[in-house]
Motif scaffolding. Structure first.
Motif, short mmCIF file in Angstrom:
data_model
loop_
_atom_site.label_atom_id
_atom_site.label_comp_id
_atom_site.label_asym_id
_atom_site.label_seq_id
_atom_site.Cartn_x
_atom_site.Cartn_y
_atom_site.Cartn_z
N LEU A 70 0.83 -1.21 0.00
CA LEU A 70 0.00 0.00 0.00
C LEU A 70 0.87 1.26 0.00
O LEU A 70 0.60 2.21 -0.73
N GLN A 71 1.91 1.24 0.81
CA GLN A 71 2.77 2.41 0.92
C GLN A 71 3.35 2.81 -0.43
O GLN A 71 3.38 3.98 -0.79
N ALA A 72 3.80 1.79 -1.18
CA ALA A 72 4.40 2.06 -2.49
C ALA A 72 3.39 2.73 -3.42
O ALA A 72 3.71 3.67 -4.14
N ILE A 73 2.14 2.28 -3.36
CA ILE A 73 1.10 2.85 -4.22
C ILE A 73 0.77 4.29 -3.79
O ILE A 73 0.70 5.20 -4.61
N MET A 74 0.61 4.48 -2.49
CA MET A 74 0.21 5.79 -1.98
C MET A 74 1.30 6.84 -2.20
O MET A 74 1.02 8.01 -2.47
N GLN A 75 2.55 6.39 -2.08
CA GLN A 75 3.68 7.30 -2.28
C GLN A 75 3.67 7.87 -3.70
O GLN A 75 4.12 8.98 -3.94
N LYS A 76 3.17 7.07 -4.65
CA LYS A 76 3.09 7.53 -6.03
C LYS A 76 1.86 8.38 -6.30
O LYS A 76 1.66 8.88 -7.41
N GLY A 77 0.98 8.49 -5.30
CA GLY A 77 -0.23 9.28 -5.47
C GLY A 77 -1.31 8.54 -6.23
O GLY A 77 -2.25 9.14 -6.74
N GLU A 78 -1.20 7.22 -6.30
CA GLU A 78 -2.18 6.42 -7.05
C GLU A 78 -3.26 5.86 -6.12
O GLU A 78 -3.15 5.95 -4.91
N LEU A 79 -4.30 5.27 -6.72
CA LEU A 79 -5.36 4.67 -5.93
C LEU A 79 -5.02 3.21 -5.61
O LEU A 79 -4.55 2.48 -6.47
N VAL A 80 -5.28 2.81 -4.35
CA VAL A 80 -5.03 1.41 -3.99
C VAL A 80 -6.20 0.55 -4.46
O VAL A 80 -7.28 1.07 -4.72
N PRO A 81 -6.01 -0.77 -4.58
CA PRO A 81 -7.06 -1.63 -5.12
C PRO A 81 -8.38 -1.47 -4.35
O PRO A 81 -8.40 -1.40 -3.13
N LEU A 82 -9.43 -1.42 -5.11
CA LEU A 82 -10.76 -1.13 -4.59
C LEU A 82 -11.19 -2.06 -3.45
O LEU A 82 -11.69 -1.61 -2.43
N ASP A 83 -10.99 -3.36 -3.64
CA ASP A 83 -11.45 -4.32 -2.63
C ASP A 83 -10.75 -4.13 -1.29
O ASP A 83 -11.35 -4.32 -0.23
N THR A 84 -9.48 -3.74 -1.33
CA THR A 84 -8.72 -3.54 -0.10
C THR A 84 -9.35 -2.43 0.74
O THR A 84 -9.61 -2.60 1.93
N VAL A 85 -9.62 -1.31 0.10
CA VAL A 85 -10.19 -0.18 0.84
C VAL A 85 -11.58 -0.52 1.36
O VAL A 85 -11.92 -0.24 2.51
N LEU A 86 -12.37 -1.14 0.51
CA LEU A 86 -13.75 -1.42 0.86
C LEU A 86 -13.82 -2.39 2.05
O LEU A 86 -14.62 -2.18 2.97
N ASP A 87 -13.00 -3.42 2.04
CA ASP A 87 -12.99 -4.37 3.15
C ASP A 87 -12.62 -3.68 4.45
O ASP A 87 -13.20 -3.94 5.51
N MET A 88 -11.64 -2.76 4.36
CA MET A 88 -11.22 -2.05 5.57
C MET A 88 -12.34 -1.17 6.11
O MET A 88 -12.58 -1.11 7.32
N ILE A 89 -13.03 -0.49 5.21
CA ILE A 89 -14.11 0.38 5.64
C ILE A 89 -15.23 -0.44 6.27
O ILE A 89 -15.76 -0.11 7.34
N LYS A 90 -15.56 -1.54 5.63
CA LYS A 90 -16.66 -2.36 6.12
C LYS A 90 -16.35 -2.93 7.51
O LYS A 90 -17.20 -2.88 8.41
N ASP A 91 -15.15 -3.44 7.69
CA ASP A 91 -14.76 -3.98 9.00
C ASP A 91 -14.83 -2.90 10.07
O ASP A 91 -15.30 -3.14 11.18
N ALA A 92 -14.37 -1.70 9.72
CA ALA A 92 -14.38 -0.61 10.69
C ALA A 92 -15.81 -0.20 11.02
O ALA A 92 -16.13 0.12 12.17
N MET A 93 -16.70 -0.24 10.04
CA MET A 93 -18.11 0.10 10.29
C MET A 93 -18.75 -0.93 11.22
O MET A 93 -19.47 -0.57 12.16
#
Ligand SMILES: Nc1ncnc2c1ncn2[C@H]1C[C@H](O)[C@@H](COP(=O)(O)OP(=O)(O)O)O1
Ligand SMILES: [Mg+2]
Length: 207
Positions: A70-93
């Motif tokens: 994730l760090q490598a992707i974010m450092q480039k200013g790009e979007l991380v894979p959709l499923d990764t973010v969504l799973d994290m949001i859902k678990d947190a909710m």
């Protein structure tokens, strides 16, 4: 076989917890003031603030393999894979479902597809708060934030990429939800408290 059944029933009750939750998408460019306004909404309305960027940065800080990718992707200013973010949001909710008045989803969806997936897997937003500021204002705020934020993406080069991506990928999200009549735009060129007064008007109208 028995295992499968158990897993199914657990996942149904997990999903049930957030099925009827009040959901607000907070959308705006990097540095527009989303986090600032969300903090104030939490204090006044008791919503739970979930910043997709913060969730990702927590994963990065953990030092896990996923975090390193994730760090490598974010450092480039790009979007991380959709499923990764969504799973994290859902678990947190789900973790906050019992104590929350509703959810502020900050920094997501970043593109129309992310919004569609969110609705499929979690639910529909009742409001999209559009935190609007000029590009030059956002750059100025991010450069200033970069002096103390410790965020590796708050540097001039990455900021430019994040802004480009915002205009290309995220602005279409706003048009998409405008069609549904749930977009409320606030003028984030104004001082924080004046922005928040516009935010409050939008949230009060929900009840
Ligand atoms: N209305 C406002 N006026 C002046 N500065 C603001 C502002 N809203 C936010 N800021 C400052 C606080 C931060 O240092 C910086 C970026 O704000 P932020 O809330 O972290 O943005 P975002 O979460 O949208 O990236 O700008
Ligand atoms: Mg933020």
């Amino acid at each position: 076989m028995g295992n499968t059944c158990t897993t199914d029933s657990i996942s149904i009750s997990r999903d049930d917890k957030i099925k009827d939750a009040k959901i607000i998408f907070v959308v705006g460019g990097p540095g527009s003031g989303k986090g600032t306004q969300c903090e104030k909404i939490v204090a006044k309305y008791g919503y739970t603030h979930l910043s997709s960027g913060d969730l990702l940065r927590i994963e990065v800080a953990s030092g896990s393999d996923r975090g390193k990718q994730l760090q490598a992707i974010m450092q480039k200013g790009e979007l991380v894979p959709l499923d990764t973010v969504l799973d994290m949001i859902k678990d947190a909710m789900i973790a906050k479902a019992d104590v929350s008045k509703g959810f502020l989803i900050d920094g997501y969806p970043r593109e129309v597809k992310q919004g569609e997936e969110f609705e499929k897997k979690i639910g529909k937003p009742c409001l999209l708060l559009y935190v609007d500021a000029k590009a030059e204002t956002m750059v100025k705020r991010l450069m200033k934030r970069g002096e103390t934020s410790g965020r590796s993406d708050d540097n001039e080069e990455t900021i430019k990429k994040r802004l480009d991506l915002y205009y290309k990928a995220t602005e279409p999200v706003i048009s998409f939800y405008e069609g549904r009549g749930i977009v409320r735009k606030v003028d984030s060129e104004l001082p924080v408290d004046e922005v928040f007064s516009q935010v409050s008007t939008a949230i009060d109208a929900l009840k």
